[in-house]
Design an enzyme around this catalytic site. Sequence first.
Site, short mmCIF file in Angstrom:
data_model
loop_
_atom_site.label_atom_id
_atom_site.label_comp_id
_atom_site.label_asym_id
_atom_site.label_seq_id
_atom_site.Cartn_x
_atom_site.Cartn_y
_atom_site.Cartn_z
N GLU A 1 0.82 -1.22 0.00
CA GLU A 1 0.00 0.00 0.00
C GLU A 1 0.85 1.27 0.00
OE1 GLU A 1 -2.51 -2.54 -0.49
OE2 GLU A 1 -1.51 -2.93 1.42
N ASN B 1 -0.88 -6.77 -4.48
CA ASN B 1 -1.56 -5.84 -5.38
C ASN B 1 -0.58 -4.91 -6.08
OD1 ASN B 1 -1.68 -4.82 -2.40
ND2 ASN B 1 -1.63 -2.95 -3.64
N ASP C 1 -7.72 -4.43 -5.52
CA ASP C 1 -6.84 -4.90 -4.45
C ASP C 1 -7.13 -6.37 -4.12
OD1 ASP C 1 -4.82 -4.78 -2.48
OD2 ASP C 1 -6.32 -4.46 -0.93
#
Length: 582
Positions: A201, A278, A320
Amino acid sequence: MKGRMLRSLGGAAALALVVAGSPLLAQGAGPTDADLMNDAATTGDVLTYGMGPRAQRFSPLKQIDAGNVAKLVPAFAASLGGEKQRGQEAQPIVYDGTIYVTGSYSRLFAFDARTGEEKWQYDARLPDAIMPCCDVVNRGAAIHGDKIIFATLDARVVALNRETGKVVWNKQIADYKEGYSATAAPIIVKGMVITGNSGGEFGVVGAVEARDVNTGELIWHRPVIEGHMGTLRGKDNGVTGKTNATWQGDLWKTGGGATWLGGTYDPDTNLLFFGTGNPAPWNSHLRPGDNLYTSSTIALDPDTGVIKWHYQTTPHDGWDFDGVNEFIPFDATINGKPMKLGAKADRNGYFYVLDRTNGKLVSASKFVMQTTWADGINLKTGRPNYIEAGRPGAPTTEKGKPVFASPSFLGGKNWMPMAYSQDTGLFYVPSNDWGMDIWNEPIAYKKGAAYLGAGFTIKPIAEDHIGALRAMDPRTGKIMWEYKNKAPLWGGVLTTGGNLVFTGTPEGYLKAFDAKTGQELWKFQTGSGVVGSPVTWEQDGEQYVAVMSGWGGAVPLWGGEVAKSFKDINQGGALWVFKLPR
């Protein structure tokens, strides 16, 4: 146990063994590479994350079975103590009368396996600026020789003396100030500690690396995003993929793909299997292309770190969905042909079976209630049949058009490991049925800052459950039975030769089910949510079952409306151990 065998020898005999370099001495010094590879077949210990290098989480033990599991009682509980509670997602390691467990905030404990008395505790000195995305969890340790080894939230790998808890070596794998962290249990193959990284992230670059188990020195490093150079013993070892083949411009430099769950190993093919996370940012409109090797399973040569094959479950991921879930090797006969296979229950809601020798798709079956982003997987191309209206829209000056997507980004199955029974031939998948409203937003990369470019709200999609433990037949793709749970399932699964399946619930229960029918046979209230992975072993002629208790993880932090429904679950931190009464 092997250690006691050595200690029973007289001083002169022991000295003779030291001089001779006897194999018995090597065994007494702790688990060897051969012991780790044989972990699935030995019942007196638990030496690896997954109870064997393939991580099938199956034990042949059957003293506790479907007929007597209702009599299971606690042997002891050991507290992790203090104020550092939060999510306890670890799997115990058991060796020579000691249980080793990691705890939240990068701690490692050694408990007496007979009494629960603490032998020692190690607390990593974490800096204030760590940036874990999904709670301060740790999923477990690895053991080898005289060392117990684990990763820490400031992106380090630490080796401790397993008898004393003293540091043997401590190595940095990445810079936490750039958003990197580490939460997975290492895997040890051929004297190498093999780890991944966390931080998808934050625009990091996912990688797998191998270090010498005795010194911690780097042997090889393999980035999993196209365009980055790998290394082998300090020298360049080839670029991953081909620069700009599936990424435009410089986007590959901050492409994500964190390898945050660790890997499995198959001795038959001599391949390591890691899932990749991701792509960054979540906003797929900013990064046209398949964005290799994100949201994929990759097979690596453990000797060099070279990628031998890959399979991408969600090309150009815009939800995601990640692809980091464990890939479990198993053998089965498909259409009359014996095959070396591997299975993966992906966050995107599909259960994949691949030929593990080459990564070719064999089958893909939906294991959740709905998949609004795709209506199936094309078995010829291996690619999803995308529903274009299910992709969140491109952002304008503020945000793009929201869409409802299911599963939610927390996944049809998240990190919590499934189990495979060699007796029933079924996989037991801890899954969740939920969806989300998701929209894209403008975003620019900034070192060390969140790099999402999306907003979301998690929502339930069924009145009677979110979690569902499902028994999947990998030969047919059919769900053979399911157990529904009101709260999300967020803990690992264990299956045994006693026709049993164990898993925990956020409501605080460790539960046992009939492996063939799914009938609930036993439950015990641990006092906090169970999000750890249970194990079993034999000790002093009795079978034991152990699990960590302590509610936390990503659901309370990211779960939106779902998290609000279960906000009153108490935190905790304890190791629970069970056995049959004498």
